[in-house]
Write a protein that holds these residues in place. Structure first.
Motif, mmCIF file in Angstrom:
data_model
loop_
_atom_site.group_PDB
_atom_site.id
_atom_site.type_symbol
_atom_site.label_atom_id
_atom_site.label_comp_id
_atom_site.label_asym_id
_atom_site.label_seq_id
_atom_site.Cartn_x
_atom_site.Cartn_y
_atom_site.Cartn_z
ATOM 1 N N PHE A 214 17.519 -2.532 -5.929
ATOM 2 C CA PHE A 214 17.077 -2.070 -4.612
ATOM 3 C C PHE A 214 17.909 -2.706 -3.502
ATOM 4 C CE2 PHE A 214 14.223 -3.175 -0.976
ATOM 5 C CZ PHE A 214 14.057 -1.894 -0.462
ATOM 6 N N ALA A 215 18.292 -1.897 -2.519
ATOM 7 C CA ALA A 215 18.962 -2.370 -1.294
ATOM 8 C C ALA A 215 20.163 -3.252 -1.605
ATOM 9 C CB ALA A 215 17.963 -3.106 -0.397
ATOM 10 N N ASN A 313 8.798 -9.865 -1.877
ATOM 11 C CA ASN A 313 8.887 -8.601 -1.144
ATOM 12 C C ASN A 313 8.523 -7.534 -2.173
ATOM 13 O OD1 ASN A 313 9.497 -6.309 0.295
ATOM 14 N ND2 ASN A 313 11.629 -6.842 0.712
ATOM 15 N N PRO A 314 7.229 -7.206 -2.316
ATOM 16 C CA PRO A 314 6.783 -6.429 -3.477
ATOM 17 C C PRO A 314 7.233 -4.976 -3.434
ATOM 18 C CG PRO A 314 4.978 -6.715 -1.934
ATOM 19 C CD PRO A 314 6.117 -7.555 -1.422
ATOM 20 N N PRO A 315 7.600 -4.422 -4.591
ATOM 21 C CA PRO A 315 7.875 -2.983 -4.658
ATOM 22 C C PRO A 315 6.607 -2.202 -4.326
ATOM 23 C CG PRO A 315 8.558 -4.120 -6.675
ATOM 24 C CD PRO A 315 7.730 -5.075 -5.894
ATOM 25 N N PHE A 316 6.782 -1.056 -3.694
ATOM 26 C CA PHE A 316 5.609 -0.226 -3.412
ATOM 27 C C PHE A 316 5.744 1.160 -4.031
ATOM 28 C CE2 PHE A 316 8.536 0.269 0.108
ATOM 29 C CZ PHE A 316 8.542 1.628 0.363
ATOM 30 N N HIS A 317 6.712 1.312 -4.942
ATOM 31 C CA HIS A 317 6.813 2.576 -5.669
ATOM 32 C C HIS A 317 7.274 2.305 -7.095
ATOM 33 C CE1 HIS A 317 11.240 2.565 -5.479
ATOM 34 N NE2 HIS A 317 11.097 2.133 -4.253
ATOM 35 N N GLU A 318 6.846 3.165 -8.000
ATOM 36 C CA GLU A 318 7.215 3.069 -9.410
ATOM 37 C C GLU A 318 7.405 4.485 -9.930
ATOM 38 O OE1 GLU A 318 5.420 0.750 -13.240
ATOM 39 O OE2 GLU A 318 4.084 2.186 -12.272
ATOM 40 N N ASP A 324 -0.075 0.505 -3.836
ATOM 41 C CA ASP A 324 -0.117 -0.956 -3.815
ATOM 42 C C ASP A 324 -0.477 -1.555 -5.171
ATOM 43 O OD1 ASP A 324 -2.777 -0.288 -4.035
ATOM 44 O OD2 ASP A 324 -3.442 -1.403 -2.265
ATOM 45 N N HIS A 325 -0.494 -0.739 -6.249
ATOM 46 C CA HIS A 325 -0.954 -1.251 -7.541
ATOM 47 C C HIS A 325 -0.032 -2.340 -8.091
ATOM 48 C CE1 HIS A 325 1.768 2.098 -8.432
ATOM 49 N NE2 HIS A 325 1.976 1.590 -9.625
ATOM 50 N N ILE A 326 1.270 -2.235 -7.824
ATOM 51 C CA ILE A 326 2.188 -3.281 -8.288
ATOM 52 C C ILE A 326 1.955 -4.561 -7.497
ATOM 53 C CG2 ILE A 326 4.600 -3.946 -8.553
ATOM 54 C CD1 ILE A 326 5.297 -0.998 -8.822
ATOM 55 N N ALA A 327 1.861 -4.435 -6.177
ATOM 56 C CA ALA A 327 1.661 -5.611 -5.327
ATOM 57 C C ALA A 327 0.374 -6.343 -5.678
ATOM 58 C CB ALA A 327 1.652 -5.196 -3.859
ATOM 59 N N LEU A 328 -0.704 -5.615 -5.928
ATOM 60 C CA LEU A 328 -1.980 -6.260 -6.243
ATOM 61 C C LEU A 328 -1.871 -7.102 -7.510
ATOM 62 C CD1 LEU A 328 -4.548 -3.421 -5.446
ATOM 63 C CD2 LEU A 328 -3.835 -5.340 -4.011
ATOM 64 N N VAL A 347 6.488 -10.416 2.499
ATOM 65 C CA VAL A 347 6.578 -9.363 3.498
ATOM 66 C C VAL A 347 6.113 -8.074 2.847
ATOM 67 C CG1 VAL A 347 8.988 -8.767 2.950
ATOM 68 C CG2 VAL A 347 8.068 -8.253 5.222
ATOM 69 N N GLY A 348 5.441 -7.235 3.618
ATOM 70 C CA GLY A 348 4.955 -5.975 3.073
ATOM 71 C C GLY A 348 4.898 -4.891 4.120
ATOM 72 N N ASN A 349 4.823 -3.665 3.649
ATOM 73 C CA ASN A 349 4.699 -2.528 4.558
ATOM 74 C C ASN A 349 3.369 -2.599 5.310
ATOM 75 O OD1 ASN A 349 6.503 -1.703 2.219
ATOM 76 N ND2 ASN A 349 6.881 -0.057 3.666
ATOM 77 N N ARG A 350 3.431 -2.430 6.601
ATOM 78 C CA ARG A 350 2.241 -2.550 7.437
ATOM 79 C C ARG A 350 1.146 -1.573 7.008
ATOM 80 N NH1 ARG A 350 0.893 -4.264 12.630
ATOM 81 N NH2 ARG A 350 3.004 -5.012 13.080
#
Length: 382
Positions: A214-215, A313-318, A324-328, A347-350
């Motif tokens: 990523f990025a 910086n958690p992924p928010f897509h799979e 948010d299932h990965i972040a949780l 850091v996370g998406n607002r």
């Protein structure tokens, strides 16, 4: 975990998808169905084909082609876990091979390669060039994916790397193509590594990455907001304190910590093997004497010691699924791997409302910074 049944010409597979309870998220899709049938047809043209499966998602391809004892390689550490579970559900479809990654890729030659087309054009280009080195001269490459997830320049990428023989008819919004090996290789290919520089205490640190990361060409805007806070917190740590860069990607957060204190113990963990390779490469280049370990796993490795600081910086897509299932899951693991007084800095998406979900796992949650799209939090347990 959700479970659903895949019916194909050779039987029925019961397949589970780990990490989610959403019944709409299956462990297979129409691209798997299309690739399975195309692969079975192609395999009939060989007496005893040596089969390679690349980037299977949750084991549908490996199980469906188990009669050929396929070799399996995947970037994601999710596959070995999912495959082990799905093998237990399907004893009539045994899969004995280990799952290789790009840390330890398999050796060729293969008569039939079945590839799930990735979303990133550069990673697809990398894969096709690598595959040219392991496909036999008479071998067949079958590549497929859901049409909405195919890279925008996939036609050009295939044309540059391999010989396309046939574009199979689309089915249920999935597409597959049949190819032969081409002449393009990874040797001298300028797209293998790309990167940028970040400024540390003692000057710029070069950060490079392989194509699945990523990025990899520029610092993403979430990490850009987090990096100054990482530097500030890292400067307050003591020699030998333990820091984990969780879901590390190219390792930019951990590298930022090392730029402040190169006497820290750093761990780098990511679900992507190319991310782990990239983080290792960057640490070896910038801090060759660093006390660092690298883990290819889905989350925090079970053997990881308690940490003084976890960076995230958690992924928010799979696989095209946003949430948010990965972040949780990472929040829960982080809360279990902090020393008393240890902190999670993330850091996370607002719009994902992490300030609420963090409080499920941490007694102390503090907002440190914010932009229109991202929020920086510090969390810990008293």
């Amino acid at each position: 975990m959700t479970t659903a049944e895949l019916v194909f010409s050779q039987g029925r597979l019961t397949l589970s998808r780990p990490g989610t309870a959403d019944p709409t998220l299956r462990a297979w899709d129409a691209a798997d169905e299309l690739l399975l049938e195309a692969a079975l047809d192609a395999a009939a043209g060989f007496d005893e084909p040596r089969v390679l499966i690349v980037d299977d998602q949750f084991g549908a391809l490996a199980l469906g082609l188990s009669r050929f004892s396929p070799t399996i390689v995947a970037d994601s550490a999710v596959l070995p876990v999912a495959l082990a579970k799905n093998v237990s559900f399907n004893p009539a479809f045994p899969v004995a091979e280990p799952v290789y990654s790009w840390i330890n890729p398999p050796a060729g030659l293969f008569d039939l390669v079945v590839l799930r087309i990735p979303r990133q054009a550069d990673y697809l280009a990398w894969l096709l060039r690598w595959l040219n080195g392991v496909i036999s001269d008479s071998g067949v490459l079958l590549a497929g994916g859901m049409i909405k997830h195919l890279p925008a320049k996939s036609v050009e990428v295939f044309a540059e790397a391999v010989q396309t023989e046939q574009v199979l008819p689309a089915r249920k919004k999935a597409r597959a193509i049949r190819c032969r090996k081409g002449a393009a290789s990874l040797a001298g290919w300028p797209g293998a590594w790309k990167g940028y520089a970040v400024t540390g205490r003692n000057g710029d640190v070069e950060v490079e990455a392989l194509p699945a990361v990523f990025a990899r060409e520029k610092l993403d805007i979430g990490s850009r907001l987090l990096v100054p806070h990482v530097a500030k917190v890292a400067s307050t740590l003591k020699a030998g304190d333990s820091v984990l860069d969780l879901a590390c990607g190219n390792g930019v957060l951990g590298l930022t910590a090392l730029a402040e204190r190169d006497d820290l113990q750093l761990g780098f963990s990511d679900v992507s093997s190319q991310a782990v390779l990239s983080a290792r490469h960057n640490v070896e280049q910038a801090f060759p004497g660093a006390n660092a370990i690298f883990s290819h796993c889905d989350g925090i490795d079970a053997g990881t010691n308690a940490c003084d600081l976890i960076l995230l910086n958690p992924p928010f897509h799979e696989g095209g699924v946003v949430g948010d299932h990965i972040a949780l899951r990472l929040f829960e693991q982080a809360s279990q791997h902090l020393r008393p007084g240890g902190r999670l800095l993330m850091v996370g998406n607002r719009h994902l409302g992490y300030h609420r979900s963090l409080r499920r796992y941490f007694s102390s949650v503090e907002q440190l910074d914010a932009s229109p799209k991202f929020v920086v939090f510090r969390a810990g347990n008293r």
